[in-house]
Scaffold this active site. Structure first.
Site, short mmCIF file in Angstrom:
data_model
loop_
_atom_site.label_atom_id
_atom_site.label_comp_id
_atom_site.label_asym_id
_atom_site.label_seq_id
_atom_site.Cartn_x
_atom_site.Cartn_y
_atom_site.Cartn_z
N ASP A 132 62.16 84.72 -61.66
CA ASP A 132 60.92 85.48 -61.58
C ASP A 132 61.06 86.65 -60.58
O ASP A 132 61.62 86.49 -59.50
CB ASP A 132 59.78 84.58 -61.13
CG ASP A 132 59.54 83.42 -62.10
OD1 ASP A 132 60.45 83.10 -62.88
OD2 ASP A 132 58.44 82.85 -62.05
N HIS A 134 58.17 89.10 -60.05
CA HIS A 134 56.84 89.22 -59.43
C HIS A 134 56.67 90.48 -58.59
O HIS A 134 56.30 90.43 -57.40
CB HIS A 134 56.54 87.98 -58.60
CG HIS A 134 56.10 86.78 -59.38
ND1 HIS A 134 55.07 86.83 -60.31
CD2 HIS A 134 56.56 85.50 -59.40
CE1 HIS A 134 54.91 85.64 -60.85
NE2 HIS A 134 55.80 84.81 -60.34
N ASP A 166 57.90 86.79 -65.87
CA ASP A 166 57.09 86.97 -64.68
C ASP A 166 57.61 88.17 -63.89
O ASP A 166 58.03 88.06 -62.73
CB ASP A 166 57.04 85.71 -63.81
CG ASP A 166 56.02 84.71 -64.33
OD1 ASP A 166 55.45 84.93 -65.42
OD2 ASP A 166 55.78 83.70 -63.64
N ASN A 225 54.43 83.54 -68.18
CA ASN A 225 53.01 83.22 -68.22
C ASN A 225 52.16 84.31 -67.55
O ASN A 225 51.00 84.50 -67.90
CB ASN A 225 52.74 81.85 -67.58
CG ASN A 225 53.07 81.79 -66.11
OD1 ASN A 225 54.19 82.08 -65.70
ND2 ASN A 225 52.11 81.41 -65.29
N HIS A 226 52.74 85.06 -66.61
CA HIS A 226 51.97 86.13 -65.98
C HIS A 226 51.82 87.32 -66.91
O HIS A 226 50.75 87.97 -66.92
CB HIS A 226 52.61 86.53 -64.65
CG HIS A 226 52.26 85.59 -63.54
ND1 HIS A 226 51.31 85.86 -62.58
CD2 HIS A 226 52.73 84.35 -63.26
CE1 HIS A 226 51.20 84.84 -61.75
NE2 HIS A 226 52.06 83.91 -62.15
N HIS A 281 60.05 80.20 -63.37
CA HIS A 281 58.67 79.73 -63.26
C HIS A 281 58.36 78.96 -61.98
O HIS A 281 57.32 79.18 -61.37
CB HIS A 281 58.32 78.87 -64.47
CG HIS A 281 56.89 78.44 -64.55
ND1 HIS A 281 55.84 79.34 -64.52
CD2 HIS A 281 56.32 77.21 -64.67
CE1 HIS A 281 54.70 78.68 -64.62
NE2 HIS A 281 54.96 77.40 -64.70
#
Length: 243
Positions: free
Chosen positions: A20, A22, A49, A76-77, A194
């Site tokens: 991820d 982010h 993500d 999922n983001h 995740h």
């Protein structure tokens, strides 16, 4: 939207996977530079993500659209951003996204939100990469099937379980929570992110590589041909923060 993207063997360079991101693309670039990543021949595969939580979520479009060596899964983001745009900030989806780092998205105009939503909607749920040592599958969170070909068929054909399986692929932490060491058949390795970890966790043939480079950890680059990590796994450190 292609739910699955397939890549042939890279005959000129190396293939890496990263966990991820982010919104920390500057940190990611530093990790690539340290590994001697060559964008002319190497490829980087993200398990999703890309956005939320960090200060550089807006850069996701630049990486996806202007770096031909960079390929990503829809995490999922990204899914929350898509559903937030479709339902609006006041919707349940919008509220969930906002409190999970999505504030940057709501500072954008509706047109800009629509552009990001469209870009994220084009991302696949699964990626397959052929290597000299076998096929490697990438998924954002978890592999819900004991057979990779079975998962691919269900997702690709859109059977009655497809939506349920897709949600597991994007949200589940089952394998890590239960330390499930069963092997996923039909694939050399599966790579997932995740869940932030102190270091890479290898359970069966599933590699969990979100080592919290977006927090106070580091970005791990997994060589898909050799399954070696940069930096290497430290046998003296457990992968679980609580262990």
């Amino acid at each position: 939207m292609n739910k699955i993207r397939r890549f042939e063997i890279n005959t000129t360079g190396r293939d890496f996977a990263v966990g991820d991101i982010h919104g920390h693309f500057t940190r990611l670039q530093a990790a690539l530079d340290a590994a001697g990543f060559d964008p002319a021949v190497d490829r980087l595969f993200s398990v999703g993500d890309l956005v939320d939580r960090g200060p550089e979520s807006l850069d996701a479009d630049d990486w996806l659209l202007r770096k031909p060596w960079f390929h990503a899964i829809r995490g999922n983001h990204e899914q929350m951003a898509i559903e937030s745009y479709e339902g609006g900030k006041g919707s349940r989806q919008g509220s969930l996204h906002f409190i999970n780092g999505g504030a940057w998205f709501y500072a954008l105009s509706s047109i800009e939100q629509g552009c990001y939503s469209s870009i994220f909607s084009d991302l696949p749920l699964l990626i397959e990469v052929q290597t000299a040592t076998g096929r490697v599958g990438l998924v954002h969170a978890d592999c819900p099937c004991n057979s990779w070909p079975e998962l691919v068929e269900a997702i690709e054909l859109g059977n009655s379980e497809a939506d349920h399986l897709a949600a597991i692929c994007q949200w589940s932490r089952h394998r890590l929570q239960y330390q499930d060491r069963s092997v996923v058949e039909g694939v050399r390795a599966v790579v997932a992110g995740h869940t932030p970890l102190r270091q890479v966790a290898v359970l069966g043939n599933v590699y969990h590589i979100d080592t919290a480079g977006w927090m106070d950890g580091h970005f791990t680059l997994l060589n898909l041909a050799t399954l070696e990590c940069i930096p290497p796994i430290n046998p003296k450190i457990h992968w679980d923060w609580e262990a």
